[in-house]
Design a protein around this motif. Structure first.
Motif, PDB file in Angstrom:
ATOM      1  N   PHE A   1       0.660  -1.201   0.008  1.00 54.45           N
ATOM      2  CA  PHE A   1       0.036   0.025  -0.024  1.00 54.45           C
ATOM      3  C   PHE A   1       0.746   1.372  -0.187  1.00 54.45           C
ATOM      4  O   PHE A   1       1.645   1.307   0.615  1.00 54.45           O
ATOM      5  CB  PHE A   1      -0.892   0.138   1.161  1.00 54.45           C
TER       6      PHE A   1
ATOM      7  N   TYR B   1      -3.260   3.987  -2.407  1.00 52.58           N
ATOM      8  CA  TYR B   1      -3.448   2.918  -3.714  1.00 52.58           C
ATOM      9  C   TYR B   1      -2.718   1.711  -3.076  1.00 52.58           C
ATOM     10  O   TYR B   1      -2.031   1.703  -1.944  1.00 52.58           O
ATOM     11  CB  TYR B   1      -2.336   3.534  -4.635  1.00 52.58           C
ATOM     12  N   ARG B   2      -3.169   0.883  -3.839  1.00 51.65           N
ATOM     13  CA  ARG B   2      -2.592  -0.636  -3.272  1.00 51.65           C
ATOM     14  C   ARG B   2      -1.895  -0.945  -4.805  1.00 51.65           C
ATOM     15  O   ARG B   2      -2.322  -0.920  -5.959  1.00 51.65           O
ATOM     16  CB  ARG B   2      -3.477  -1.616  -2.899  1.00 51.65           C
TER      17      ARG B   2
ATOM     18  N   LEU C   1      -7.702   3.118  -4.047  1.00 48.74           N
ATOM     19  CA  LEU C   1      -8.734   2.481  -2.979  1.00 48.74           C
ATOM     20  C   LEU C   1     -10.040   3.164  -3.365  1.00 48.74           C
ATOM     21  O   LEU C   1     -10.064   4.133  -3.507  1.00 48.74           O
ATOM     22  CB  LEU C   1      -8.382   2.438  -1.469  1.00 48.74           C
ATOM     23  N   ASN C   2     -11.129   2.703  -2.972  1.00 49.06           N
ATOM     24  CA  ASN C   2     -12.556   3.293  -3.056  1.00 49.06           C
ATOM     25  C   ASN C   2     -12.885   4.310  -2.059  1.00 49.06           C
ATOM     26  O   ASN C   2     -11.874   4.672  -1.006  1.00 49.06           O
ATOM     27  CB  ASN C   2     -13.602   2.202  -3.095  1.00 49.06           C
TER      28      ASN C   2
ATOM     29  N   TYR D   1     -10.189  -5.480   6.001  1.00 53.77           N
ATOM     30  CA  TYR D   1     -10.610  -5.920   4.623  1.00 53.77           C
ATOM     31  C   TYR D   1     -11.119  -7.317   4.906  1.00 53.77           C
ATOM     32  O   TYR D   1     -10.606  -8.229   5.362  1.00 53.77           O
ATOM     33  CB  TYR D   1      -9.351  -5.947   3.792  1.00 53.77           C
TER      34      TYR D   1
ATOM     35  N   TRP E   1     -13.967  -3.131   2.507  1.00 48.92           N
ATOM     36  CA  TRP E   1     -13.323  -2.415   3.642  1.00 48.92           C
ATOM     37  C   TRP E   1     -14.438  -2.282   4.482  1.00 48.92           C
ATOM     38  O   TRP E   1     -15.711  -1.533   3.933  1.00 48.92           O
ATOM     39  CB  TRP E   1     -12.696  -1.131   3.009  1.00 48.92           C
TER      40      TRP E   1
END
Length: 620
Positions: A215, A230-231, A246-247, A288, A295
């Motif tokens: 991440f 971000y991942r 990520l959302n 998660y 999430w």
């Protein structure tokens, strides 16, 4: 004539009592211009040094109070003094931004209700562009979050603290043992990251086969100035995929940074200025679910892990028994502190009932210090006197308190000189005038030498107090004290008269000056029998206006014989503790160069001699 010569001549005039030079206005005008430039260029140390010099001559000037207060606020220094200055500026209406800085200062000091009021006032008086750029509406939301989160405090133990300089994060992940912090690889950077040279630290697991993702934080591709989480997928444990954002469960319209993913528990820890942050970056966690690939709603880790300052890089150890995180509370600009903590076995939260309790709980540095200090401190609270071992002297509570009081006052004087030296060093470094620099260097050397001498004396006193403690001859409040057996009272013998009550200090800080044309500051100092202390506010070549010292009362002045020098004094005090507490308030109210003077039977004596007289008279 050069500015230095004019300045030196003015200083000489103050001492000798001569008249002011016409060049005075020009000198202070130049100082004001330079101070403004330092403030505009965010050189707050240099700005503060100049504004303090200007306030010494013009203690009520709103512009100088504003500049000094803003500098103190940004430097995270002397908050009470800065708040006093800002409140004075608010009343003057000099600059609406003073309401913003008042709110910010109150916000940082957990005065959330007051902060909300100050921020709201700024939204009414400030420029719309400033209100938008400073995100004042969001600050109000954060202050409301702070009200909620500080009702209770997590019960935690501070195991260790370590000072960090800007960007010094290499050892933050040492606690984990299964990974390290590295700079974000260029391959993971977007065009916006490269444009802004943004390569933050990221956590890289040693055993990547245990982690499907790493991440990182980076700028949003759509919103160029927004940092998001971000991942990056670990493909076949050999190559990495393209960073995916990520959302919105994790990312908000505000900055998110410093992610750490606990692979064993599938918990993402990250810092955000969004969600329910109480100020700056707060640390959140989200779990998660690998089955639903979702999430959980981010949860604020709570107070005192989070604060109105920036709190970030939360990393657990391999077994989630302890954790470390970084915060810039209790520091200055460009600095931060690495805290290592463990949660107490008592999982019940502590109820916070007062602002003082909240502020004390937030000072994690203090908690760390108490790990070693508390053991000795518990033995200081003796009551009464008792008998020691046969043939050994008895050390009472007063022995310890006397030495400690001496040490604290020496420390106070040393710290005060050290602060003046620091400000003069900044001024010497910045000034282009060689003559002024030479004079400042000479003053710095002299004052620094005196500060170190006082510090050595203070250290010796502290060591003596510590030795008393370690000898275990100070009885704690938990020891059993056997009261002495008194003889029965003789009804035929008259009782001895009660001792006269101790005189009370004469000193008050009022909202406004009680002096004016109809009630001028009185001339002459009353002579007292015995030992008294006063606070000298300053020496001037002309009489000061009656309202020049604000709400400080009583104030007296005397004119030095055969000169035009006028000295002004405040209060009458009968103990060093009393005058020390008062001078702290006096300095906060715009007189940073005030100092203590002592008199014995009307004659001026040194404060060292005064301490000897005061403590020699104590009955142990």
């Amino acid at each position: 004539m050069k500015r230095i010569l004019g300045l030196l001549f003015i200083i000489c005039i103050e001492i000798t009592g001569g008249e002011w030079l016409p060049a005075q206005d020009s000198i202070y005008s130049n100082m004001k211009t330079q101070a403004r430039q330092f403030l505009d260029n965010r050189n707050y140390e240099s700005a503060l040094a100049l504004y303090r010099d200007l306030l010494h001559r013009f203690p009520k000037e709103p512009e100088y109070l504003y500049g000094a207060a803003v500098s103190l606020t940004i430097l995270n220094r002397d908050p009470e003094e800065a708040l006093t200055m800002l409140r004075s500026v608010n009343l003057s209406g000099f600059n609406p931004l003073s309401w913003y800085y008042t709110g910010l200062l109150e916000h940082h000091n957990y005065l959330f209700d007051d902060a909300i009021k100050a921020y709201s006032r700024f939204t009414l008086l400030g420029k719309s562009a400033d209100i938008k750029s400073l995100e004042v509406t969001r600050l109000i939301e954060m202050a409301k979050n702070g009200l909620e989160y500080t009702h209770n405090a997590i019960n935690l133990k501070v195991l260790d603290v370590k000072q960090l300089q800007a960007g010094q994060f290499d050892n933050v992940a040492e606690i984990n043992g299964t990974g390290k912090l590295v700079k974000k690889p260029v391959e993971f950077c977007s065009k916006n990251d490269i444009r802004d040279e943004y390569r933050p630290m990221m956590y890289l697991p040693i055993y990547t086969e245990m982690n499907d993702y790493v991440f990182v934080s980076g700028y949003d591709k759509q919103r160029k100035d927004l940092k998001q989480i971000y991942r990056v997928k670990n493909i076949n444990h050999e190559i990495w995929g393209i960073p995916e954002i990520l959302n919105k469960v994790i990312n908000t319209p505000y900055d998110e940074e410093y992610p750490y993913f606990d692979a064993r528990k599938s918990v993402l820890y990250f810092s955000s200025k969004g969600h329910s942050s109480m100020g700056g970056y707060d640390i959140f966690k989200s779990v998660y679910d690998w089955n639903t690939k979702t999430w959980s709603k981010p949860e604020n880790l709570g107070f005192p892990i989070n604060s109105p300052y920036d709190d970030y890089f939360y990393i657990t150890d391999e077994f989630s028994m302890t954790a470390s995180f970084v915060s810039n509370r209790e520091t200055g600009p460009g600095q931060s502190i690495l805290y290592r903590i463990s949660h107490s076995k008592d999982t019940a939260n502590m109820l916070m009932t007062t602002i003082e309790q909240i502020q004390k709980t937030s000072r994690l540095m203090e908690k760390a210090g108490n790990l070693t200090a508390n053991a000795g401190a518990a033995t200081i609270s003796a009551t009464g006197t008792s008998t020691g071992e046969a043939g050994s002297p008895v050390i009472t509570r007063n022995d310890y308190n006397i030495i400690l009081a001496e040490a604290l006052n020496l420390q106070l004087r040393s710290d005060s000189l050290a602060r003046i030296v620091r400000d003069k060093r900044v001024l010497a470094k910045e000034t282009p005038d060689k003559e002024l620099k030479k004079q400042l260097v000479a003053e710095i050397i002299r004052m620094d030498k005196e500060s170190k001498r006082l510090q050595r004396e203070a250290d010796q006193k502290f060591a003596s107090a510590k030795n008393l403690n370690e000898e275990e001859k100070i009885y704690s409040q938990h020891d059993t004290i056997i009261p002495p057996i008194l003889p029965a009272a003789d009804p035929d013998v008259s009782e001895a008269p009660s001792p006269a009550p101790s005189p009370k200090d004469d000193f008050v800080l009022m909202e406004k000056s009680p002096y004016g044309p109809s009630n001028p500051i009185p001339k002459g100092l009353e002579t007292f029998t015995g030992l008294i202390y006063r606070i000298q506010l300053g020496a001037f070549s002309k009489p000061r206006p009656s309202e020049a010292f604000g709400g400080i009362t009583p104030v007296f002045f005397e004119q030095i014989e055969n000169s035009s020098v006028f000295k002004y004094y405040a209060g009458v005090f009968y103990s060093l503790n009393g005058v020390t507490a008062a001078i702290t308030e006096v300095k906060k109210n715009g007189f940073p160069d005030a100092f203590i003077v002592a008199y014995l039977d009307g004659k001026l004596i040194s404060t060292e001699k005064a301490r000897e007289v005061e403590f020699a008279g104590m009955k142990l």
